[in-house]
Design a protein around this motif. Structure first.
Motif, PDB file in Angstrom:
ATOM      1  N   ALA A  17       0.811  -1.221   0.000  1.00  0.00           N
ATOM      2  CA  ALA A  17       0.000   0.000   0.000  1.00  0.00           C
ATOM      3  C   ALA A  17       0.843   1.269   0.000  1.00  0.00           C
ATOM      4  CB  ALA A  17      -0.928   0.007   1.215  1.00  0.00           C
ATOM      5  N   GLU A  18       2.167   1.138  -0.027  1.00  0.00           N
ATOM      6  CA  GLU A  18       3.031   2.318   0.061  1.00  0.00           C
ATOM      7  C   GLU A  18       2.786   3.347  -1.049  1.00  0.00           C
ATOM      8  OE1 GLU A  18       7.147   1.514   0.558  1.00  0.00           O
ATOM      9  OE2 GLU A  18       6.898   0.731   2.593  1.00  0.00           O
ATOM     10  N   PRO A  19       2.516   2.911  -2.296  1.00  0.00           N
ATOM     11  CA  PRO A  19       2.261   3.930  -3.329  1.00  0.00           C
ATOM     12  C   PRO A  19       1.073   4.830  -3.013  1.00  0.00           C
ATOM     13  CG  PRO A  19       2.700   1.791  -4.337  1.00  0.00           C
ATOM     14  CD  PRO A  19       2.563   1.550  -2.864  1.00  0.00           C
ATOM     15  N   PHE A  20       0.178   4.380  -2.144  1.00  0.00           N
ATOM     16  CA  PHE A  20      -0.994   5.181  -1.817  1.00  0.00           C
ATOM     17  C   PHE A  20      -0.645   6.383  -0.949  1.00  0.00           C
ATOM     18  CE2 PHE A  20      -2.885   1.197  -3.077  1.00  0.00           C
ATOM     19  CZ  PHE A  20      -4.043   1.584  -3.742  1.00  0.00           C
ATOM     20  N   LEU A  21       0.530   6.383  -0.322  1.00  0.00           N
ATOM     21  CA  LEU A  21       0.912   7.523   0.498  1.00  0.00           C
ATOM     22  C   LEU A  21       1.047   8.778  -0.352  1.00  0.00           C
ATOM     23  CD1 LEU A  21       1.749   8.663   3.238  1.00  0.00           C
ATOM     24  CD2 LEU A  21       4.112   7.999   2.724  1.00  0.00           C
ATOM     25  N   LEU A  22       1.766   8.674  -1.467  1.00  0.00           N
ATOM     26  CA  LEU A  22       1.914   9.814  -2.364  1.00  0.00           C
ATOM     27  C   LEU A  22       0.563  10.211  -2.951  1.00  0.00           C
ATOM     28  CD1 LEU A  22       3.622  11.875  -3.865  1.00  0.00           C
ATOM     29  CD2 LEU A  22       4.096  10.143  -5.607  1.00  0.00           C
ATOM     30  N   ASP A  23      -0.268   9.225  -3.295  1.00  0.00           N
ATOM     31  CA  ASP A  23      -1.592   9.530  -3.831  1.00  0.00           C
ATOM     32  C   ASP A  23      -2.435  10.278  -2.807  1.00  0.00           C
ATOM     33  OD1 ASP A  23      -0.940   8.292  -6.193  1.00  0.00           O
ATOM     34  OD2 ASP A  23      -1.990   6.428  -5.762  1.00  0.00           O
ATOM     35  N   ALA A  24      -2.345   9.880  -1.535  1.00  0.00           N
ATOM     36  CA  ALA A  24      -3.123  10.540  -0.489  1.00  0.00           C
ATOM     37  C   ALA A  24      -2.667  11.986  -0.304  1.00  0.00           C
ATOM     38  CB  ALA A  24      -2.998   9.771   0.825  1.00  0.00           C
ATOM     39  N   PHE A  25      -1.357  12.201  -0.308  1.00  0.00           N
ATOM     40  CA  PHE A  25      -0.845  13.569  -0.202  1.00  0.00           C
ATOM     41  C   PHE A  25      -1.287  14.403  -1.404  1.00  0.00           C
ATOM     42  CE2 PHE A  25       2.114  12.212   3.125  1.00  0.00           C
ATOM     43  CZ  PHE A  25       2.161  13.340   3.914  1.00  0.00           C
ATOM     44  N   ALA A  26      -1.186  13.814  -2.589  1.00  0.00           N
ATOM     45  CA  ALA A  26      -1.585  14.542  -3.798  1.00  0.00           C
ATOM     46  C   ALA A  26      -3.067  14.894  -3.746  1.00  0.00           C
ATOM     47  CB  ALA A  26      -1.280  13.699  -5.039  1.00  0.00           C
ATOM     48  N   ALA A  27      -3.909  13.964  -3.281  1.00  0.00           N
ATOM     49  CA  ALA A  27      -5.346  14.234  -3.189  1.00  0.00           C
ATOM     50  C   ALA A  27      -5.622  15.370  -2.216  1.00  0.00           C
ATOM     51  CB  ALA A  27      -6.083  12.969  -2.763  1.00  0.00           C
ATOM     52  N   ALA A  28      -4.940  15.352  -1.064  1.00  0.00           N
ATOM     53  CA  ALA A  28      -5.156  16.398  -0.070  1.00  0.00           C
ATOM     54  C   ALA A  28      -4.715  17.759  -0.585  1.00  0.00           C
ATOM     55  CB  ALA A  28      -4.414  16.046   1.223  1.00  0.00           C
ATOM     56  N   TYR A  29      -3.555  17.807  -1.235  1.00  0.00           N
ATOM     57  CA  TYR A  29      -3.067  19.096  -1.736  1.00  0.00           C
ATOM     58  C   TYR A  29      -3.856  19.568  -2.956  1.00  0.00           C
ATOM     59  CZ  TYR A  29       0.946  19.580   1.340  1.00  0.00           C
ATOM     60  OH  TYR A  29       1.739  19.774   2.434  1.00  0.00           O
ATOM     61  N   LEU A  30      -4.242  18.648  -3.826  1.00  0.00           N
ATOM     62  CA  LEU A  30      -5.057  19.053  -4.971  1.00  0.00           C
ATOM     63  C   LEU A  30      -6.396  19.599  -4.514  1.00  0.00           C
ATOM     64  CD1 LEU A  30      -4.348  16.189  -7.536  1.00  0.00           C
ATOM     65  CD2 LEU A  30      -3.827  18.609  -7.820  1.00  0.00           C
ATOM     66  N   GLY A  31      -6.879  19.110  -3.376  1.00  0.00           N
ATOM     67  CA  GLY A  31      -8.123  19.626  -2.839  1.00  0.00           C
ATOM     68  C   GLY A  31      -8.051  21.104  -2.497  1.00  0.00           C
ATOM     69  N   THR A  32      -6.843  21.600  -2.203  1.00  0.00           N
ATOM     70  CA  THR A  32      -6.718  23.026  -1.889  1.00  0.00           C
ATOM     71  C   THR A  32      -6.994  23.900  -3.109  1.00  0.00           C
ATOM     72  OG1 THR A  32      -4.333  23.100  -2.405  1.00  0.00           O
ATOM     73  CG2 THR A  32      -4.965  22.469  -0.169  1.00  0.00           C
ATOM     74  N   LEU A  33      -6.857  23.325  -4.302  1.00  0.00           N
ATOM     75  CA  LEU A  33      -7.104  24.101  -5.514  1.00  0.00           C
ATOM     76  C   LEU A  33      -8.580  24.432  -5.680  1.00  0.00           C
ATOM     77  CD1 LEU A  33      -4.779  22.156  -7.984  1.00  0.00           C
ATOM     78  CD2 LEU A  33      -4.265  24.236  -6.698  1.00  0.00           C
ATOM     79  N   ALA A  34      -9.447  23.670  -5.001  1.00  0.00           N
ATOM     80  CA  ALA A  34     -10.880  23.941  -5.078  1.00  0.00           C
ATOM     81  C   ALA A  34     -11.319  24.990  -4.071  1.00  0.00           C
ATOM     82  CB  ALA A  34     -11.668  22.650  -4.850  1.00  0.00           C
ATOM     83  N   SER A  35     -10.389  25.464  -3.252  1.00  0.00           N
ATOM     84  CA  SER A  35     -10.705  26.471  -2.239  1.00  0.00           C
ATOM     85  C   SER A  35     -10.158  27.827  -2.655  1.00  0.00           C
ATOM     86  CB  SER A  35     -10.101  26.062  -0.893  1.00  0.00           C
ATOM     87  OG  SER A  35     -10.150  27.112   0.039  1.00  0.00           O
ATOM     88  N   ARG A  36     -10.952  28.854  -2.506  1.00  0.00           N
ATOM     89  CA  ARG A  36     -10.497  30.198  -2.880  1.00  0.00           C
ATOM     90  C   ARG A  36      -9.372  30.678  -1.972  1.00  0.00           C
ATOM     91  NH1 ARG A  36     -15.209  34.380  -4.128  1.00  0.00           N
ATOM     92  NH2 ARG A  36     -13.363  35.450  -4.892  1.00  0.00           N
ATOM     93  N   GLN A  37      -9.323  30.142  -0.739  1.00  0.00           N
ATOM     94  CA  GLN A  37      -8.279  30.546   0.198  1.00  0.00           C
ATOM     95  C   GLN A  37      -7.089  29.585   0.180  1.00  0.00           C
ATOM     96  OE1 GLN A  37     -11.613  30.280   1.243  1.00  0.00           O
ATOM     97  NE2 GLN A  37     -11.893  32.458   0.820  1.00  0.00           N
ATOM     98  N   GLY A  38      -7.162  28.539  -0.636  1.00  0.00           N
ATOM     99  CA  GLY A  38      -6.078  27.578  -0.687  1.00  0.00           C
ATOM    100  C   GLY A  38      -5.998  26.699   0.543  1.00  0.00           C
ATOM    101  N   GLU A  39      -7.139  26.464   1.195  1.00  0.00           N
ATOM    102  CA  GLU A  39      -7.164  25.658   2.404  1.00  0.00           C
ATOM    103  C   GLU A  39      -7.569  24.224   2.092  1.00  0.00           C
ATOM    104  OE1 GLU A  39      -9.985  27.646   4.819  1.00  0.00           O
ATOM    105  OE2 GLU A  39      -8.595  29.227   5.465  1.00  0.00           O
ATOM    106  N   MET A  40      -7.126  23.304   2.940  1.00  0.00           N
ATOM    107  CA  MET A  40      -7.547  21.920   2.791  1.00  0.00           C
ATOM    108  C   MET A  40      -8.985  21.763   3.265  1.00  0.00           C
ATOM    109  SD  MET A  40      -4.289  19.580   3.799  1.00  0.00           S
ATOM    110  CE  MET A  40      -2.804  19.655   2.786  1.00  0.00           C
TER     111      MET A  40
END
Length: 329
Positions: A256-279
């Protein structure tokens, strides 16, 4: 040209720039998916979309726990290893002939224990989160290697169907008209969304993430709040690990180790949907789905994991840069 016309033109330009700053990255993600669809029309077929949702479910569950910790300015590097170990425990219990309910309950209990230990170390002892969870990651990995005689995989799909049917149901069967794994992801998302939007913990977590000293002076138990994030992350990581093994029918150390990078990417990409850049919880959902479609699109084009890792890393850097610009403005 009159001053009023110039002012209107400047206002329009500023509005356009502001829109691109706030939503340009989202539009860019849509363009990327459009390119995949253009190159491979099968990319947006109903069957492929359902397959992507199944794949994204595991990343989303893991990333939601990580998002809660990171909203409080923490980090948990042990979530992938926790998922790994939870999946191994579940597979070993099934192979040993234990009841199916134990194959679900004991791994979740393991995730709870890991979360509690992380909470004690990071919130009460004061160990820096990046160091403490990194140490926990190596401890769990060593335990996995010892339990599996090096790295021996635990294979379920070769066992009699009567032994594995109920366990594999979660990852491979349907719940009504929908895949059971997708239903699980939706339920987990709704629970986490409610916790992080409508509960006292949500208010406390936001306060801790904004200003720890101010939260302390306001009477918030910052240690309990910060530690609770690690507990939730540990349980969700364990759930994701069990779901992964139920889907694939095999468990092995570091699977499951490859999912660590995917989880980080998902969390950070989620900030792009916020006008304030927040998670945010909804942002993480969007990020996990985009990661799933990105991985699927690259696979359809015959491109392997190196391209996916490079793009994930690039998107993380892009999200951090855009978030910094949003906070500045």
């Amino acid at each position: 040209m009159s001053n009023s016309s110039i002012s209107k033109s400047q206002a329009s330009s500023a509005s356009a720039i502001g829109f691109l700053r706030d939503y340009g990255a989202i539009l860019g993600m849509i363009v990327v998916l459009g390119i995949f669809w253009y190159l491979k029309p099968a990319f947006l077929t109903a069957g492929n979309i359902e397959n992507v949702f199944r794949q994204s479910a595991i990343v989303m569950i893991m990333a939601l726990g990580l998002t809660i910790v990171m909203k409080m300015r923490g980090v948990d590097l042990s979530i992938a290893q926790t998922a790994d170990a939870a999946g191994l425990i579940a597979a070993m219990l099934i192979i040993a002939g234990y009841p199916v309910w134990m194959a679900f309950a004991i791994p979740l209990l393991f995730g709870l224990v890991v979360g509690l230990v992380n909470a004690a170390l990071m919130a009460y002892v004061g160990v820096p989160a990046i160091i403490g969870t990194l140490g926990m990651m190596f401890v769990i990995r060593s335990g996995e290697l010892m339990a599996t005689n090096g790295a021996e995989p635990q294979i379920l799909f070769t066992l009699p169907r009567g032994v594995t049917r109920n366990f594999l149901w979660l990852g491979q069967r349907d719940f009504g008209p929908f895949a059971a794994l997708i239903v699980l992801a939706i339920v987990v998302f709704l629970i986490v969304f409610i916790i992080m939007r409508y509960t006292r913990f949500a208010r406390y977590a936001k306060a801790v993430g904004s200003n720890v000293r101010a939260a302390f002076l306001a009477g918030i138990d910052i240690r309990m709040t910060f530690g609770s994030g690690f507990v939730i992350a540990g349980v969700l990581a364990a759930l994701a690990g069990v779901a992964l093994v139920s889907r694939t029918g095999i468990a092995m150390p570091r699977g499951a180790e490859p999912f660590l990078l995917d989880a980080f990417a998902a969390a950070y990409l989620g900030t792009l949907a916020s006008r304030q850049g927040e998670m945010s919880i909804t942002g993480t959902l969007v990020g996990a789905l985009f990661i799933g479609f990105l991985s699927n699109g690259l696979t359809l084009l015959g491109l392997g994991a190196p391209y996916r890792y490079a793009l994930n890393g690039g998107f993380i850097l892009l999200a951090m840069a855009i978030g910094a610009l949003k906070r500045k403005t």
